[in-house]
Write an enzyme that holds these catalytic residues in place. Structure first.
Site, PDB file in Angstrom:
ATOM      1  N   CYS A   1      11.481  10.354 -11.092  1.00 57.97           N
ATOM      2  CA  CYS A   1      12.265  10.514  -9.870  1.00 57.97           C
ATOM      3  C   CYS A   1      11.608   9.873  -8.655  1.00 57.97           C
ATOM      4  CB  CYS A   1      12.481  11.992  -9.594  1.00 57.97           C
ATOM      5  SG  CYS A   1      13.650  12.708 -10.740  1.00 57.97           S
TER       6      CYS A   1
ATOM      7  N   HIS B   1      -6.597  -3.292   2.180  1.00 55.82           N
ATOM      8  CA  HIS B   1      -6.146  -1.971   2.647  1.00 55.82           C
ATOM      9  C   HIS B   1      -6.523  -0.837   1.703  1.00 55.82           C
ATOM     10  CE1 HIS B   1      -2.408  -1.134   0.228  1.00 55.82           C
ATOM     11  NE2 HIS B   1      -2.577  -2.406  -0.043  1.00 55.82           N
TER      12      HIS B   1
ATOM     13  N   GLY C   1      -3.569  -8.083  -2.652  1.00 54.75           N
ATOM     14  CA  GLY C   1      -3.986  -8.038  -4.046  1.00 54.75           C
ATOM     15  C   GLY C   1      -2.949  -8.653  -4.973  1.00 54.75           C
TER      16      GLY C   1
END
Lengths: 282, 385
Positions: B325, B201, B72
């Site tokens: 994080c 995918h 993509g």
């Protein structure tokens, strides 16, 4: 995915000393919501002047929780003077290591401990972070003193490392130049080797003119062309560069700003820091 | 590894068993090069053609408009750069602030080369202002690139309306439909979309294959040269196994697409409703109505996303987060920030993305485990009084 060791995961999943002590002798807070992590530390002294109980509360990721928890274990039983000597490096060593980008979690632990000790000594109701020095990173509110401290204590030599350890420079990035200067100052001008290597050696006149021309055609002209303008190099006299604006730029009222903010700034970046750009006089 | 409950299908999906069976012969016996003159190689060509037709069937377009790529991200890069190269006199690009980095970083790179870039903001539900879009598209605009559905929130943009606006103004319209294809029905013949990216995918084909749909008549420069493959637009020997796999995955998607809006949506809603009820101070991010049927993005206040994900991981539950994080950066997701989600909530945002392979038992397992995880982390959070 982060590569946390077993000890970090153990302290994250089963933290010791989580909570808050009522009527503590010292309270320290570090971090904020905007930063994405925060630690509140409370402790109580025993009759022997040693830290008898200490608890933490953390908003943050696994390494922030683990750093805070293991630190409380480390300081229990110590005198204030002994506890004060604990650095972020001691916390990381005790944990058996942290991923490089997570070092700031250990720094937050150390800073909260120091804030709590300062609060105990000052007897104030509540202490904030170290406010000495001037703010360098406005995104995360980090001062030059804090940056200097992590550089010295962890022997850092690049801006990227400084960001990993104290977050400074990790937001908009506009303070990275200033952080580089702090590193240079602290390390006695012996900053990151690549930085020095990236700066060209003294150029011959011919090399300098060629580099100026290349910078203009690759870095500056495309920007001006986007607004229908153009630029020509007229002359180079020592560090003085004379240019002429063409097309839309020649009548543009903000051409003066373009001259300084774009042309001069790019030439200083790519050719030499002492360059002065002037427009050709009619 | 023990039991895995996979609720991270917007990141990648399981290869469907039928897809794996379809591609196997091309990794073993049928290894010939489709460009060869001999029968052994040449016979492979017809499988590529068949795959092209299957994908065209899913998208509602002509098979000649399908160009195979490697992913993509390649399709996005090729669409944006290819159009700019083909239209050198136009200097403006329009996109949104919530695009995938494959689009956003490409546009910003073009900006450093001198192009004018407009990044449209979004409202609290993640939607753009169509009037603002209309006023921004002008004669200088080469390309408008706006995603079909957002990967983090699942919010669907009104792409047919957007494409019509762009078309009326004479600019090229590209959409990154990586998250939409296979989850919601598309009909490109009836739309004004000029270019569309998709990735194998994300719809139960393997990684390493993608498509750029190029409407007939769209001006675009070749993006990889040095061979006649894909009409010389994307040269290089074909990833035959991947292409065949994607064709089979497209056939399955066309057949199963109803399930997405019945079975998958029902599971998603069951999960979402239970979490919002069982966990206090939790809120939904994005547009509740105009949304992919498989995605939910929920913020849990006062706690941080990575800590939640690692706790879920202890039970084999896979999800993702917009917290700072988890990304390795220090700021929370650009999508959350663009929507104006407060920092307290952005750091604690969790995305669950389902697929037709998920079951009710799995959903119930997550519903059972989540409150304990949230409560434990809140117990040690300084923001909870």
């Amino acid at each position: 995915m982060w590569d946390y060791n077993k000890k970090v995961m153990e302290y994250f999943l089963h933290p010791v000393n989580a909570g808050e002590i009522e009527n503590p002798d010292g309270v320290g807070e570090e971090g904020s919501l905007a930063c994405g992590d925060m630690l509140k530390l409370t402790f109580k002294l025993g009759k022997d002047g040693r830290i008898a109980d200490v608890k933490f509360k953390t908003f943050g990721c696994a390494s922030a929780i683990a750093s805070a928890s293991i630190m409380t274990e480390m300081v229990k039983g110590l005198t204030i003077e002994e506890a004060e000597k604990i650095t972020n490096k001691d916390i990381v060593d005790k944990l058996g290591g942290l991923p490089e980008q997570k070092m700031h979690c250990s720094v937050m632990g150390m800073e909260a401990l120091q804030a709590a000790i300062a609060n105990y000594r000052g007897g104030k109701a509540r202490a904030g972070k170290i406010t000495e020095g001037k703010i360098v990173c406005t995104c995360f509110g980090i001062t030059d003193k804090e940056i200097e401290k992590v550089i010295i204590e962890n022997d850092l030599d690049s801006v990227e490392q400084a960001t990993n350890y104290c977050k400074a420079g990790g937001g908009c990035g506009s303070c990275r130049g200033e952080i580089q200067q702090i590193i240079e100052k602290v390390r006695g001008k012996k900053a990151s080797k690549e930085e020095i290597a990236a700066k060209p050696k003294k150029l011959t006149n011919l090399q300098k003119i060629q580099l100026i021309q290349r910078t203009i055609s690759e870095q500056i002209r495309p920007l001006l062309k986007a607004d229908g303008g153009d630029i020509d190099l007229i002359d180079v006299d020592g560090s003085k560069v004379i240019v002429a604006f063409r097309g839309m730029c020649s009548q543009c009222p903000t051409a003066e700003f373009t001259l300084k903010d774009v042309v001069e700034a790019r030439l200083r970046e790519f050719v030499s820091s002492d360059i002065i750009v002037e427009e050709q006089s009619e | 590894m023990a039991k895995v409950i996979y609720f991270d299908n917007n990141a990648t999906t399981k290869v469907a068993p039928e897809v794996f069976e379809a591609m196997k012969p091309f990794l073993t016996d049928l290894y010939g090069n489709p460009s060869s003159m001999h029968t052994f190689g040449g016979q492979v060509e017809k499988y590529i053609r068949h795959s092209r037709e299957s994908i065209a069937g899913l998208l509602g377009c002509d098979s000649s408009e399908i160009i195979f790529t490697s992913c993509g991200t390649e399709s996005d890069n090729a669409a944006i750069k290819g159009v700019l190269e083909a239209l050198p006199e136009k200097r403006k690009i329009i996109t949104t602030r919530v695009e995938h980095p494959a689009v956003l970083a490409t546009c910003r790179q073009m900006q450093t080369l001198g192009y004018k870039l407009v990044e449209l903001g979004v409202n609290g539900e993640g939607q753009i202002d169509l009037n603002e879009l209309e006023s921004q598209v002008d004669d200088d605009t080469a390309i408008v690139t706006i995603m079909y559905a957002n990967n983090e929130t699942g919010v669907i943009f009104p792409i047919d309306k957007i494409a019509a606006i762009v078309k009326a103004k004479g600019a090229v319209f590209h959409t990154d439909a990586v998250q939409a294809v296979g989850k919601i029905p598309l009909n490109l013949d009836k739309s004004n979309i000029d270019l569309l990216s998709l990735s194998g995918h994300k719809l139960h084909a393997p990684k390493g294959v993608g498509v750029l749909y190029i409407r007939k008549g769209t001006r675009i420069s070749p993006f990889i040269i040095g061979g006649h493959q894909e009409k010389s637009r994307r040269a290089g020997t074909e990833n035959v196994a991947g292409i065949v796999a994607l064709g089979r995955a497209a056939e399955l998607a066309a057949k199963e697409i109803k399930q997405e809006n019945t079975k998958v949506k029902k599971l998603r809603d069951r999960l979402e409703n239970a979490l919002l009820i069982n966990c206090p101070d939790a809120m939904l991010n994005g547009d509740k109505v105009n949304r992919l049927p498989n995605t939910t993005n929920i913020s849990f206040e006062f706690i941080e996303g990575e800590a939640i994900l690692l706790s879920l991981d202890q039970f084999g539950i896979c999800a993702s987060s917009g917290s700072a994080c988890t990304s390795g950066s220090l700021e929370p997701s650009h999508v959350m920030r663009a929507m104006g989600v407060p920092f307290t909530a952005a750091h604690g945002s969790i995305r669950f993305s389902l697929s037709r392979y998920n079951t009710e038992e799995e959903v119930d397992f997550v519903i059972e485990k989540m409150p304990g995880i949230i409560n434990r982390l809140r117990d040690i959070s300084p923001f909870v009084k």
